[in-house]
Scaffold this motif. Structure first.
Motif, PDB file in Angstrom:
ATOM      1  N   GLU A 322       0.816  -1.220   0.000  1.00 58.67           N
ATOM      2  CA  GLU A 322       0.000   0.000   0.000  1.00 58.67           C
ATOM      3  C   GLU A 322       0.849   1.270   0.000  1.00 58.67           C
ATOM      4  OE1 GLU A 322      -2.435   0.284   3.440  1.00 58.67           O
ATOM      5  OE2 GLU A 322      -0.790   0.061   4.869  1.00 58.67           O
ATOM      6  N   HIS A 323       2.105   1.146   0.381  1.00 48.50           N
ATOM      7  CA  HIS A 323       3.007   2.295   0.367  1.00 48.50           C
ATOM      8  C   HIS A 323       3.879   2.319  -0.882  1.00 48.50           C
ATOM      9  CE1 HIS A 323       1.798   3.119   4.443  1.00 48.50           C
ATOM     10  NE2 HIS A 323       2.197   1.923   4.844  1.00 48.50           N
ATOM     11  N   GLY A 324       3.555   1.455  -1.848  1.00 46.97           N
ATOM     12  CA  GLY A 324       4.296   1.428  -3.093  1.00 46.97           C
ATOM     13  C   GLY A 324       5.674   0.812  -2.988  1.00 46.97           C
ATOM     14  N   LYS A 325       5.877  -0.072  -2.037  1.00 48.90           N
ATOM     15  CA  LYS A 325       7.198  -0.652  -1.819  1.00 48.90           C
ATOM     16  C   LYS A 325       7.222  -2.128  -2.217  1.00 48.90           C
ATOM     17  CE  LYS A 325       8.409   2.527   1.902  1.00 48.90           C
ATOM     18  NZ  LYS A 325       8.810   2.688   3.318  1.00 48.90           N
ATOM     19  N   THR A 326       8.323  -2.517  -2.823  1.00 45.29           N
ATOM     20  CA  THR A 326       8.539  -3.916  -3.158  1.00 45.29           C
ATOM     21  C   THR A 326       9.132  -4.644  -1.947  1.00 45.29           C
ATOM     22  OG1 THR A 326      10.783  -3.497  -3.940  1.00 45.29           O
ATOM     23  CG2 THR A 326       8.995  -3.347  -5.571  1.00 45.29           C
ATOM     24  N   ALA A 327       9.243  -5.964  -2.083  1.00 43.47           N
ATOM     25  CA  ALA A 327       9.889  -6.742  -1.027  1.00 43.47           C
ATOM     26  C   ALA A 327      11.343  -6.304  -0.860  1.00 43.47           C
ATOM     27  CB  ALA A 327       9.816  -8.236  -1.366  1.00 43.47           C
ATOM     28  N   PHE A 328      12.002  -5.961  -1.962  1.00 38.15           N
ATOM     29  CA  PHE A 328      13.387  -5.495  -1.895  1.00 38.15           C
ATOM     30  C   PHE A 328      13.481  -4.212  -1.070  1.00 38.15           C
ATOM     31  CE2 PHE A 328      16.631  -2.620  -3.706  1.00 38.15           C
ATOM     32  CZ  PHE A 328      17.767  -3.338  -3.353  1.00 38.15           C
ATOM     33  N   ALA A 329      12.563  -3.285  -1.273  1.00 39.54           N
ATOM     34  CA  ALA A 329      12.586  -2.023  -0.529  1.00 39.54           C
ATOM     35  C   ALA A 329      12.447  -2.275   0.970  1.00 39.54           C
ATOM     36  CB  ALA A 329      11.466  -1.102  -1.015  1.00 39.54           C
ATOM     37  N   LEU A 330      11.605  -3.239   1.347  1.00 38.49           N
ATOM     38  CA  LEU A 330      11.440  -3.558   2.768  1.00 38.49           C
ATOM     39  C   LEU A 330      12.706  -4.195   3.336  1.00 38.49           C
ATOM     40  CD1 LEU A 330       7.777  -4.933   2.820  1.00 38.49           C
ATOM     41  CD2 LEU A 330       8.583  -2.669   3.471  1.00 38.49           C
ATOM     42  N   ALA A 331      13.364  -5.015   2.534  1.00 41.29           N
ATOM     43  CA  ALA A 331      14.623  -5.624   2.987  1.00 41.29           C
ATOM     44  C   ALA A 331      15.674  -4.543   3.220  1.00 41.29           C
ATOM     45  CB  ALA A 331      15.116  -6.638   1.959  1.00 41.29           C
ATOM     46  N   VAL A 332      15.746  -3.559   2.329  1.00 41.06           N
ATOM     47  CA  VAL A 332      16.700  -2.455   2.483  1.00 41.06           C
ATOM     48  C   VAL A 332      16.380  -1.640   3.730  1.00 41.06           C
ATOM     49  CG1 VAL A 332      17.536  -0.302   1.459  1.00 41.06           C
ATOM     50  CG2 VAL A 332      17.224  -2.336   0.028  1.00 41.06           C
ATOM     51  N   ASN A 338      21.439  -9.629   3.130  1.00 43.35           N
ATOM     52  CA  ASN A 338      21.538 -10.983   2.577  1.00 43.35           C
ATOM     53  C   ASN A 338      20.431 -11.280   1.568  1.00 43.35           C
ATOM     54  OD1 ASN A 338      19.655 -10.883   4.728  1.00 43.35           O
ATOM     55  ND2 ASN A 338      19.754 -13.087   4.993  1.00 43.35           N
ATOM     56  N   LEU A 339      19.434 -10.407   1.495  1.00 42.30           N
ATOM     57  CA  LEU A 339      18.322 -10.616   0.565  1.00 42.30           C
ATOM     58  C   LEU A 339      18.442  -9.769  -0.694  1.00 42.30           C
ATOM     59  CD1 LEU A 339      15.295 -10.658   3.060  1.00 42.30           C
ATOM     60  CD2 LEU A 339      16.684 -12.568   2.285  1.00 42.30           C
ATOM     61  N   TYR A 340      19.376  -8.833  -0.707  1.00 41.84           N
ATOM     62  CA  TYR A 340      19.440  -7.885  -1.821  1.00 41.84           C
ATOM     63  C   TYR A 340      19.592  -8.584  -3.164  1.00 41.84           C
ATOM     64  CZ  TYR A 340      20.277  -4.238   1.729  1.00 41.84           C
ATOM     65  OH  TYR A 340      20.183  -3.390   2.790  1.00 41.84           O
ATOM     66  N   ASP A 341      20.479  -9.570  -3.216  1.00 39.65           N
ATOM     67  CA  ASP A 341      20.733 -10.246  -4.485  1.00 39.65           C
ATOM     68  C   ASP A 341      19.484 -10.950  -5.004  1.00 39.65           C
ATOM     69  OD1 ASP A 341      22.535 -11.275  -6.578  1.00 39.65           O
ATOM     70  OD2 ASP A 341      22.072 -13.200  -5.649  1.00 39.65           O
ATOM     71  N   LEU A 342      18.826 -11.701  -4.122  1.00 39.53           N
ATOM     72  CA  LEU A 342      17.636 -12.439  -4.530  1.00 39.53           C
ATOM     73  C   LEU A 342      16.518 -11.525  -5.003  1.00 39.53           C
ATOM     74  CD1 LEU A 342      17.390 -15.145  -1.718  1.00 39.53           C
ATOM     75  CD2 LEU A 342      17.727 -15.582  -4.142  1.00 39.53           C
ATOM     76  N   LEU A 343      16.335 -10.423  -4.289  1.00 39.42           N
ATOM     77  CA  LEU A 343      15.162  -9.580  -4.522  1.00 39.42           C
ATOM     78  C   LEU A 343      15.378  -8.487  -5.564  1.00 39.42           C
ATOM     79  CD1 LEU A 343      13.952  -9.239  -0.837  1.00 39.42           C
ATOM     80  CD2 LEU A 343      12.918 -10.600  -2.652  1.00 39.42           C
ATOM     81  N   HIS A 344      16.643  -8.126  -5.836  1.00 39.40           N
ATOM     82  CA  HIS A 344      16.839  -7.030  -6.787  1.00 39.40           C
ATOM     83  C   HIS A 344      18.146  -7.107  -7.557  1.00 39.40           C
ATOM     84  CE1 HIS A 344      16.714  -3.059  -8.569  1.00 39.40           C
ATOM     85  NE2 HIS A 344      17.889  -2.779  -8.039  1.00 39.40           N
ATOM     86  N   LEU A 345      19.277  -7.258  -6.863  1.00 36.89           N
ATOM     87  CA  LEU A 345      20.569  -7.155  -7.520  1.00 36.89           C
ATOM     88  C   LEU A 345      20.741  -8.203  -8.607  1.00 36.89           C
ATOM     89  CD1 LEU A 345      22.921  -6.367  -4.502  1.00 36.89           C
ATOM     90  CD2 LEU A 345      22.021  -4.794  -6.228  1.00 36.89           C
ATOM     91  N   GLY A 346      20.185  -9.398  -8.389  1.00 33.93           N
ATOM     92  CA  GLY A 346      20.277 -10.428  -9.414  1.00 33.93           C
ATOM     93  C   GLY A 346      19.602  -9.988 -10.695  1.00 33.93           C
ATOM     94  N   ASP A 347      18.432  -9.371 -10.583  1.00 36.27           N
ATOM     95  CA  ASP A 347      17.732  -8.844 -11.760  1.00 36.27           C
ATOM     96  C   ASP A 347      18.543  -7.736 -12.419  1.00 36.27           C
ATOM     97  OD1 ASP A 347      15.703 -10.570 -11.291  1.00 36.27           O
ATOM     98  OD2 ASP A 347      14.317  -9.097 -10.469  1.00 36.27           O
ATOM     99  N   ALA A 348      19.065  -6.846 -11.560  1.00 34.37           N
ATOM    100  CA  ALA A 348      19.842  -5.721 -12.091  1.00 34.37           C
ATOM    101  C   ALA A 348      21.097  -6.216 -12.808  1.00 34.37           C
ATOM    102  CB  ALA A 348      20.212  -4.773 -10.952  1.00 34.37           C
ATOM    103  N   LEU A 349      21.751  -7.235 -12.252  1.00 32.40           N
ATOM    104  CA  LEU A 349      22.954  -7.778 -12.874  1.00 32.40           C
ATOM    105  C   LEU A 349      22.620  -8.426 -14.211  1.00 32.40           C
ATOM    106  CD1 LEU A 349      25.972  -8.402 -12.652  1.00 32.40           C
ATOM    107  CD2 LEU A 349      25.379 -10.480 -11.378  1.00 32.40           C
TER     108      LEU A 349
END
Length: 468
Positions: A322-332, A338-349
């Motif tokens: 509801e606040h426009g945040k992804t799971a990655f944003a909540l992890a940050v 330890n979740l950054y790669d799974l939730l975002h960095l892997g896609d970015a790479l």
């Protein structure tokens, strides 16, 4: 005749009330037609009990009433194993009269009595006795006997109330007995929840099975039984409920709009999630805050759960709460690096590798991206860069530890991708870094039905033999 008196009861029931005086009355009848009978009443534990008439005289063919007292009010019944009993000693009294001291001397004389003594067991009855048995954590000998005796002093409503206590306490044998004697198995608590819900919430597997076999029904509008089981990491309870009740819905939501998978994700219970997914659970349901189970797992930093949910859903990674945040944003926000790669960095790479963004790739790798992470098709960034012919990206990945012989879901290595796409320079580089590319292996891994592949295979084949 071997007895002089007869009691009007086979045992004396004492209604125990916590903190109150307890008494019970019984009668003895003289069976002699012409002789009076002297009577003495004793118990094995005189510190617990007393009588209004410990010594008395009963005229011929007459009766007399006696009252048994619990000597001191108590918070718990003085249960003993074996249970206490009243011993009734008798003697013929030809004169029909005697002083109290005479009676004491009469019954204190040693030796065998001509007439048999009577024995009247003492039973404590009533709900307070059962409450004590339920709450008692120490082993009490003959507990089942005490329970069965105590039930005789309870009403149906009292048995039902006690049934709730037994369910919560996990006393499966008590639950069986109380139901058998009239406890209502389908009674509800003040919140409208069934006994099954109370048993699941308390984690009592044996009690749950007893209630199921006794016909306990559940109401999905109030009984969030799967949610309770998920909250305490009990796959066994979820499974038995799912098998026993056809109306149990794995994707039902509680008052917060959360499914059992949401609950398990927030606590980090991977096995619960795996079971729910295996029998039709939906990992993409959003709660009233538009949070998916992945949002909750990422917020709490549960790596195994995040991996499990990503395997089951490609959409959840990009869902916005509801606040426009992804799971990655909540992890940050919560510092779960330890979740950054799974939730975002892997896609970015992968994205950077696809467009040959060398600086972007280096930035992702510095921030913690896994150079060998796989997408939903099993492709690593090296697969993608090789297929696109991005020679600089391939170099960066290889220099950061990319494994050249990882295969995707169809058995393709990065070298296969480069060869099929016709990128000879990339193929040569991969071979230089140890890519296994002999023709036999290629035939074993990739169906040779692509004209493009056949054309470019001839370019790499001589190099494969040189490497070997």
């Amino acid at each position: 005749m071997d007895r002089l008196v007869k009691a009007d009861v086979k045992e004396v029931e004492l209604v125990f009330k916590r903190g109150q005086k307890s008494t019970s009355t019984f009668r003895l009848t003289n069976l002699m037609h012409t002789m009076s009978v002297a009577v003495s009443l004793t118990t094995q534990n005189p510190s617990f009990f007393s009588f209004n008439k410990p010594f008395s005289i009963i005229p011929p063919l007459s009766s007399s009433s006696y009252t048994l007292f619990l000597s001191q009010p108590s918070d718990q019944p003085p249960l003993t194993s074996p249970p206490d009993a009243i011993t009734v000693k008798t003697a013929i009294l030809p004169l029909g009269k005697a002083h109290l001291d005479d009676l004491r001397r009469l019954f204190s004389k040693p030796g065998r009595h001509i007439f048999k003594d009577a024995t009247l067991p003492i039973s404590f009855v009533g709900p307070h006795v059962i409450e004590h048995l339920i709450s008692c954590h120490n082993h009490i000998g003959e507990t089942d006997l005490f329970l069965n005796k105590a039930i005789s002093g309870c009403t149906g409503n009292q048995l039902t109330g006690l049934l709730k206590s037994a369910v919560v306490s996990g006393k499966a044998n008590f639950v069986c007995t109380l139901i058998d004697h009239g406890g209502d198995v389908n009674d509800k608590d003040s919140k409208g929840r069934s006994l099954i819900a109370l048993a699941v919430e308390a984690g009592n597997f044996d009690v749950v099975n007893v209630l199921i076999s006794s016909g306990c029904e559940i109401d999905n509008s109030a009984d969030h039984v799967l949610h309770y089981a998920a909250a305490i990491n009990r796959v066994d309870l979820i499974e038995v409920l799912f098998r026993a009740y056809k109306n149990v819905e794995l994707n039902s939501v509680d008052f917060c709009g959360r499914t059992p998978i949401h609950i398990a994700a927030s606590f980090g219970y991977t096995e619960v999630i795996r079971f729910c997914l295996s029998v039709g659970g939906n990992p993409e349901v959003l709660d009233i805050n538009r949070c998916s189970p992945l949002h909750l797992a990422a917020q709490e930093g549960h790596l195994d759960v995040v991996e499990c949910l990503l395997e089951a859903s490609s959409y959840a990674k990009y869902a916005l709460n509801e606040h426009g945040k992804t799971a990655f944003a909540l992890a940050v926000e919560n510092g779960h690096s330890n979740l950054y790669d799974l939730l975002h960095l892997g896609d970015a790479l992968n994205s950077a590798a696809r467009i040959d963004d060398v600086n972007g790739m280096k930035r992702c790798l510095v921030e913690g991206a896994n150079v060998n992470c796989k997408d939903q098709n099993g492709w690593t960034p090296l697969h993608r860069a090789a297929f696109k012919g991005r020679i600089e990206s391939v170099k960066v990945l290889l220099n950061h530890g990319a494994q050249v012989n990882l295969v995707d879901h169809n058995g393709y290595t990065p070298l296969h991708c480069a060869v099929e796409a016709g990128h000879v320079e990339v193929a040569l580089l991969l071979i230089a870094y140890g890519a296994k590319a002999n023709v036999k292996r290629l035939k074993g891994l990739v169906p040779l039905n692509s004209d493009c592949f056949k054309n470019h295979l001839s370019l790499v084949q001589p190099l494969c033999h040189e490497k070997e």
